[in-house]
Design a protein around this motif. Structure first.
Motif, mmCIF file in Angstrom:
data_model
loop_
_atom_site.group_PDB
_atom_site.id
_atom_site.type_symbol
_atom_site.label_atom_id
_atom_site.label_comp_id
_atom_site.label_asym_id
_atom_site.label_seq_id
_atom_site.Cartn_x
_atom_site.Cartn_y
_atom_site.Cartn_z
ATOM 1 N N ASN A 1 44.445 66.977 -39.208
ATOM 2 C CA ASN A 1 43.094 66.996 -38.654
ATOM 3 C C ASN A 1 42.988 67.758 -37.336
ATOM 4 O OD1 ASN A 1 40.325 66.340 -38.719
ATOM 5 N ND2 ASN A 1 40.648 64.635 -37.305
ATOM 6 N N GLU B 1 48.503 59.963 -31.646
ATOM 7 C CA GLU B 1 47.188 60.032 -32.286
ATOM 8 C C GLU B 1 46.182 59.127 -31.581
ATOM 9 O OE1 GLU B 1 46.932 60.025 -36.469
ATOM 10 O OE2 GLU B 1 48.799 61.152 -36.758
ATOM 11 N N TYR C 1 38.846 52.444 -28.695
ATOM 12 C CA TYR C 1 39.897 53.390 -29.033
ATOM 13 C C TYR C 1 41.242 52.919 -28.482
ATOM 14 C CZ TYR C 1 35.718 56.198 -29.751
ATOM 15 O OH TYR C 1 34.492 56.639 -30.165
ATOM 16 N N THR D 1 42.094 66.211 -28.010
ATOM 17 C CA THR D 1 41.246 65.900 -29.162
ATOM 18 C C THR D 1 40.176 66.962 -29.385
ATOM 19 O OG1 THR D 1 39.803 64.518 -27.775
ATOM 20 C CG2 THR D 1 41.607 63.406 -28.923
ATOM 21 N N MET E 1 40.390 68.761 -32.809
ATOM 22 C CA MET E 1 40.166 68.055 -34.073
ATOM 23 C C MET E 1 39.263 68.878 -34.976
ATOM 24 S SD MET E 1 39.396 64.033 -33.594
ATOM 25 C CE MET E 1 40.543 62.896 -32.855
ATOM 26 N N VAL F 1 35.281 62.004 -34.532
ATOM 27 C CA VAL F 1 35.300 60.555 -34.727
ATOM 28 C C VAL F 1 34.139 60.081 -35.602
ATOM 29 C CG1 VAL F 1 34.982 58.349 -33.521
ATOM 30 C CG2 VAL F 1 36.608 60.043 -32.633
ATOM 31 N N LEU G 1 34.625 61.033 -39.212
ATOM 32 C CA LEU G 1 35.698 60.297 -39.876
ATOM 33 C C LEU G 1 35.275 58.887 -40.240
ATOM 34 C CD1 LEU G 1 38.792 61.466 -37.802
ATOM 35 C CD2 LEU G 1 38.118 62.208 -40.104
ATOM 36 N N THR H 1 43.571 59.459 -36.227
ATOM 37 C CA THR H 1 42.746 60.638 -36.449
ATOM 38 C C THR H 1 43.495 61.960 -36.498
ATOM 39 O OG1 THR H 1 42.309 60.705 -34.068
ATOM 40 C CG2 THR H 1 40.733 59.510 -35.425
#
Length: 280
Positions: free
Chosen positions: A79, A126, A150, A213, A216, A220, A223, A241
């Motif tokens: 990802n 991750e 998170y 991130t 990505m 978020v 996903l 993720t």
């Protein structure tokens, strides 16, 4: 808030980290960090507490996974655009979903066990999404309403088992100790942009992963929405993720973990993990 669970394996108590970095005991307020305690109403109740009114936990107790009652340990593969490039894999058109065994879940600083006969155990820092309320067929616009917060996860992976032993990823991802989670759940109000967090992983002091991130492929909200159309998500469930470049498999030549090493990894604002590797 930074919510955590502390104590021996299987006997963890709920707690929170106060502004001075001390653990405060929440066991008089909630039975555990699970179910309703992770809902918007449950988190609002905890946020309204005065940490100074809670018992202070002395010493440095072991930290367990920051949530209990998990039904699904969901992972997303390839990802990060830069990680896909280092593995030579094409950019996925849709998120790649696989599952970790719930038996892989452990505390952030517990030992990581190299499976018997393993020669390709690898590291992966991750960002983990922690679900706070049931999510099924939710839209991207509503997805973050179902997120409690998170955490950091090390998606430990045995590459031979993952790639060379029949083509299913799960068998390389689900070994005991392959899912360190924590040190705490950071509620989403303290993470204004989960798509802009620096992250790193070091082995024996050498920094292999140093990413963000920002790279990505699927964010978020996408996903949570996507997974919820295939797997009903429940409070305490986790979606990891994906990982940035720098895994052992991507080194030239590849480098893999062996017993007696130290792993240190972290994500901006979410804390750090420190593990020792042991032989299984």
């Amino acid at each position: 808030m930074k919510l955590l669970r502390y104590g021996p394996p299987g006997q963890e108590k709920p707690g929170l980290l106060d502004a001075e970095g001390a653990i405060r005991d929440l066991s008089g307020v909630v039975p555990d960090l699970a179910g309703e305690a992770l809902s918007p109403a449950g988190l609002a109740k905890l946020a309204g507490l005065d940490p100074a009114s809670l018992p202070r936990v002395e010493g440095s107790p072991r930290l367990g996974p920051p949530v209990a009652g998990m039904k699904n340990f969901v992972c997303i593969g390839l990802n990060y655009a830069d990680h896909a490039a280092e593995t030579g894999a094409p950019i996925p058109k849709e998120p790649i979903i696989f599952l970790k065994s719930l038996g892989a879940l452990q505390g952030p600083n517990d030992d990581v066990m190299i499976p018997a006969g393993s020669v390709k155990t690898d590291w992966e820092v991750e960002l983990a999404i922690i679900i706070g309320s049931r999510a099924k067929n939710v839209s991207e616009e509503a997805a973050l309403d179902h997120v409690a917060g998170y955490a950091v996860c090390n998606d430990v992976s045995e590459r031979e088992h993952q790639i060379e032993r029949g083509g299913t990823w799960d068998k390389g991802k689900g070994h005991d100790t392959f899912g360190p989670l924590g040190p705490w759940l950071v509620t989403k109000d303290e993470v204004p942009d989960p798509q802009d967090l620096a992250m790193f992983c070091e082995v024996d002091g050498h920094r292999y992963q140093d990413g963000s991130t920002r790279t990505m492929i699927f964010g978020v909200a996408k996903l949570v929405s996507y997974v919820s159309h295939f797997i009903t998500l429940h409070p305490g469930d986790v979606i990891t993720t994906g990982t940035p470049p720098g895994v052992g498999m991507g080194q030239k030549p590849p480098i893999y973990l062996k017993a007696g090493q130290s792993i240190r990894l972290g994500i901006q604002g979410l804390g750090e993990q420190n593990q020792k590797t042991i032989q299984g």
